[in-house]
Write a protein that holds these residues in place. Structure first.
Motif, PDB file in Angstrom:
ATOM      1  N   ALA A   1     -17.229  31.235 -20.691  1.00 16.74           N
ATOM      2  CA  ALA A   1     -16.955  30.939 -19.284  1.00 16.74           C
ATOM      3  C   ALA A   1     -18.152  31.340 -18.445  1.00 16.74           C
ATOM      4  O   ALA A   1     -18.573  32.492 -18.463  1.00 16.74           O
ATOM      5  N   VAL A   2     -18.717  30.383 -17.737  1.00 19.19           N
ATOM      6  CA  VAL A   2     -19.850  30.666 -16.864  1.00 19.19           C
ATOM      7  C   VAL A   2     -19.559  30.071 -15.495  1.00 19.19           C
ATOM      8  O   VAL A   2     -18.664  29.248 -15.317  1.00 19.19           O
ATOM      9  N   ALA A   3     -20.343  30.502 -14.514  1.00 21.47           N
ATOM     10  CA  ALA A   3     -20.109  30.056 -13.141  1.00 21.47           C
ATOM     11  C   ALA A   3     -20.320  28.554 -12.993  1.00 21.47           C
ATOM     12  O   ALA A   3     -19.668  27.899 -12.169  1.00 21.47           O
ATOM     13  N   ASP A   4     -21.227  28.000 -13.793  1.00 26.19           N
ATOM     14  CA  ASP A   4     -21.536  26.580 -13.682  1.00 26.19           C
ATOM     15  C   ASP A   4     -21.388  25.923 -15.062  1.00 26.19           C
ATOM     16  O   ASP A   4     -22.374  25.717 -15.772  1.00 26.19           O
ATOM     17  N   PRO A   5     -20.145  25.589 -15.475  1.00 26.57           N
ATOM     18  CA  PRO A   5     -19.938  25.014 -16.816  1.00 26.57           C
ATOM     19  C   PRO A   5     -20.642  23.678 -17.005  1.00 26.57           C
ATOM     20  O   PRO A   5     -21.017  23.329 -18.120  1.00 26.57           O
ATOM     21  N   ASP A   6     -20.844  22.906 -15.919  1.00 28.77           N
ATOM     22  CA  ASP A   6     -21.542  21.628 -16.064  1.00 28.77           C
ATOM     23  C   ASP A   6     -22.981  21.841 -16.529  1.00 28.77           C
ATOM     24  O   ASP A   6     -23.502  21.072 -17.343  1.00 28.77           O
ATOM     25  N   THR A   7     -23.617  22.882 -15.998  1.00 29.98           N
ATOM     26  CA  THR A   7     -24.977  23.201 -16.420  1.00 29.98           C
ATOM     27  C   THR A   7     -25.003  23.561 -17.900  1.00 29.98           C
ATOM     28  O   THR A   7     -25.866  23.095 -18.658  1.00 29.98           O
ATOM     29  N   ARG A   8     -24.047  24.380 -18.302  1.00 29.82           N
ATOM     30  CA  ARG A   8     -23.977  24.758 -19.713  1.00 29.82           C
ATOM     31  C   ARG A   8     -23.769  23.535 -20.590  1.00 29.82           C
ATOM     32  O   ARG A   8     -24.455  23.339 -21.601  1.00 29.82           O
ATOM     33  N   ASP A   9     -22.814  22.677 -20.238  1.00 31.37           N
ATOM     34  CA  ASP A   9     -22.522  21.511 -21.060  1.00 31.37           C
ATOM     35  C   ASP A   9     -23.715  20.568 -21.145  1.00 31.37           C
ATOM     36  O   ASP A   9     -23.980  19.972 -22.195  1.00 31.37           O
ATOM     37  N   ALA A  10     -24.439  20.427 -20.042  1.00 31.19           N
ATOM     38  CA  ALA A  10     -25.624  19.568 -20.045  1.00 31.19           C
ATOM     39  C   ALA A  10     -26.692  20.115 -20.988  1.00 31.19           C
ATOM     40  O   ALA A  10     -27.346  19.361 -21.725  1.00 31.19           O
ATOM     41  N   LEU A  11     -26.865  21.438 -20.984  1.00 30.91           N
ATOM     42  CA  LEU A  11     -27.832  22.052 -21.881  1.00 30.91           C
ATOM     43  C   LEU A  11     -27.419  21.877 -23.335  1.00 30.91           C
ATOM     44  O   LEU A  11     -28.244  21.575 -24.200  1.00 30.91           O
ATOM     45  N   VAL A  12     -26.134  22.067 -23.605  1.00 30.67           N
ATOM     46  CA  VAL A  12     -25.635  21.902 -24.967  1.00 30.67           C
ATOM     47  C   VAL A  12     -25.915  20.493 -25.466  1.00 30.67           C
ATOM     48  O   VAL A  12     -26.385  20.277 -26.595  1.00 30.67           O
ATOM     49  N   ARG A  13     -25.644  19.502 -24.615  1.00 29.33           N
ATOM     50  CA  ARG A  13     -25.873  18.108 -25.017  1.00 29.33           C
ATOM     51  C   ARG A  13     -27.361  17.818 -25.215  1.00 29.33           C
ATOM     52  O   ARG A  13     -27.752  17.181 -26.194  1.00 29.33           O
ATOM     53  N   SER A  14     -28.192  18.299 -24.307  1.00 31.95           N
ATOM     54  CA  SER A  14     -29.614  18.000 -24.398  1.00 31.95           C
ATOM     55  C   SER A  14     -30.261  18.661 -25.604  1.00 31.95           C
ATOM     56  O   SER A  14     -31.207  18.137 -26.197  1.00 31.95           O
ATOM     57  N   LEU A  15     -29.751  19.814 -26.005  1.00 38.17           N
ATOM     58  CA  LEU A  15     -30.311  20.530 -27.147  1.00 38.17           C
ATOM     59  C   LEU A  15     -29.721  20.080 -28.472  1.00 38.17           C
ATOM     60  O   LEU A  15     -30.257  20.381 -29.533  1.00 38.17           O
ATOM     61  N   GLY A  16     -28.610  19.386 -28.433  1.00 35.77           N
ATOM     62  CA  GLY A  16     -27.981  18.950 -29.676  1.00 35.77           C
ATOM     63  C   GLY A  16     -27.363  20.086 -30.460  1.00 35.77           C
ATOM     64  O   GLY A  16     -27.337  20.059 -31.699  1.00 35.77           O
ATOM     65  N   LEU A  17     -26.867  21.110 -29.780  1.00 34.70           N
ATOM     66  CA  LEU A  17     -26.252  22.245 -30.482  1.00 34.70           C
ATOM     67  C   LEU A  17     -25.004  21.788 -31.244  1.00 34.70           C
ATOM     68  O   LEU A  17     -24.220  20.989 -30.744  1.00 34.70           O
TER      69      LEU A  17
END
Length: 311
Positions: free
Chosen positions: A132-148
């Motif tokens: 849980a983070v203050a800005d989940p959209d930012t986290r999800d975008a990073l996850v997608r861009s990195l291919g985690l």
């Protein structure tokens, strides 16, 4: 568990590089030690059993994708350490077999990877409850861009970096055994933040370097204590080890790692590494130097990259 060594002319010399925390120069010095040894003709390589990186810092480093295609969750430390030696150039997740991806800081884990592509034993882990983070959209975008590989990750309750030594201890040992097959003269093992780099199946320490920038404390010929983790233990802060060495009555050497411009950092680190190695050479004794010379003479054959060797 006792690790069985491949047939070697001599066991590799083990140098630990540990420190008081992050950003104190551990990777800089560890990489420099490897480069200096390689330049002198001694096959050397680095190993970082447990590593962690901040997810927000990874996109700018995606250009560092390695030939083995180990993916983005490799960490910048692994890049420096693997590419310091021709033995391991490009095989980043073999040199760093456990990597945590953290966000927004090292206290929060998004995902962890254990194992390597080369050994075909990669596994992924994630916290049981999504971060849980203050800005989940930012986290999800990073996850997608990195291919985690979150879809492949196994949930683990309370997962954090202190669990690094217990999530898959056999995979760390497997990576280390694979590196031993390259018959290095020296293995430089780097710790993570302020934690000991020891791992189940590791070899005894020969020498230790402790960084608390700008100070570099050099402990040559370390034979006691020899800490080893149990199978399910957490990482252990290295304060106790450093304190016991200080109380042993043996006088360490204290050097300095000065600040330097980016284009001078490698040269400065290698100058310090050369001085560190001189201290080690002086304490190893005539017999150890003779054995090393014999080992080097018999080892002067073409060394292949890990993916090209048999076994």
């Amino acid at each position: 568990m006792t690790i069985r060594l491949p047939r070697l002319h001599r066991p590799p010399r083990i140098i630990w590089v540990t420190g008081s925390g992050t950003e104190v120069g551990k990777t800089t010095i560890a990489s420099a030690l490897v480069r200096v040894l390689v330049r002198k003709g001694y096959p050397a390589l680095a190993f970082k059993p447990y590593a962690a990186g901040i997810m927000a810092e990874m996109p700018e480093r995606q250009v560092w994708r390695d030939p083995a295609r180990t993916g983005p969750e490799i960490g910048h430390d692994a890049i420096q350490l693997a590419n310091a030696s021709p033995l391991t150039h490009g095989f980043l997740d073999l040199v760093a077999p456990v990597q945590f991806v953290c966000f927004p800081d090292f206290s929060k884990t998004v995902m962890a990877r254990a194992g390597s592509t080369l050994l075909d034993n990669r596994r992924f882990f994630r916290p049981e409850v999504p971060l849980a983070v203050a800005d989940p959209d930012t986290r999800d975008a990073l996850v997608r861009s990195l291919g985690l590989a979150l879809d492949e990750a196994v949930p683990m309750p309370g997962l954090n970096f202190r669990d690094a030594s217990r999530i898959a201890p056999g995979l760390v040992t497997a990576a280390f055994r694979r590196l031993l097959k390259l018959q290095p003269h020296t293995i430089v093992i780097e710790g993570a933040t302020k934690f000991n780099p020891s791992f189940r199946g590791g070899l005894p320490i020969d020498h230790l370097v402790y960084l608390s920038r700008p100070a570099i404390t050099v402990h040559p010929a370390v034979h006691r204590p020899q800490p080893h983790f149990q199978a399910r233990s957490q990482l252990v802060v290295n304060d106790g080890l450093i304190r016991s060495l200080a109380e042993s009555g043996r006088q360490p050497a204290v050097l300095t790692l000065p600040e330097a411009e980016e284009d001078r950092q490698d040269a400065v680190a290698e100058a310090a590494a050369s001085e560190i190695l001189d201290h080690f050479d002086r304490t190893e004794g005539r017999w150890a130097r003779f054995k090393a010379a014999v080992w080097l003479r018999t080892r002067r054959t073409k060394t292949l990259a890990p993916g090209r060797r048999r076994g």
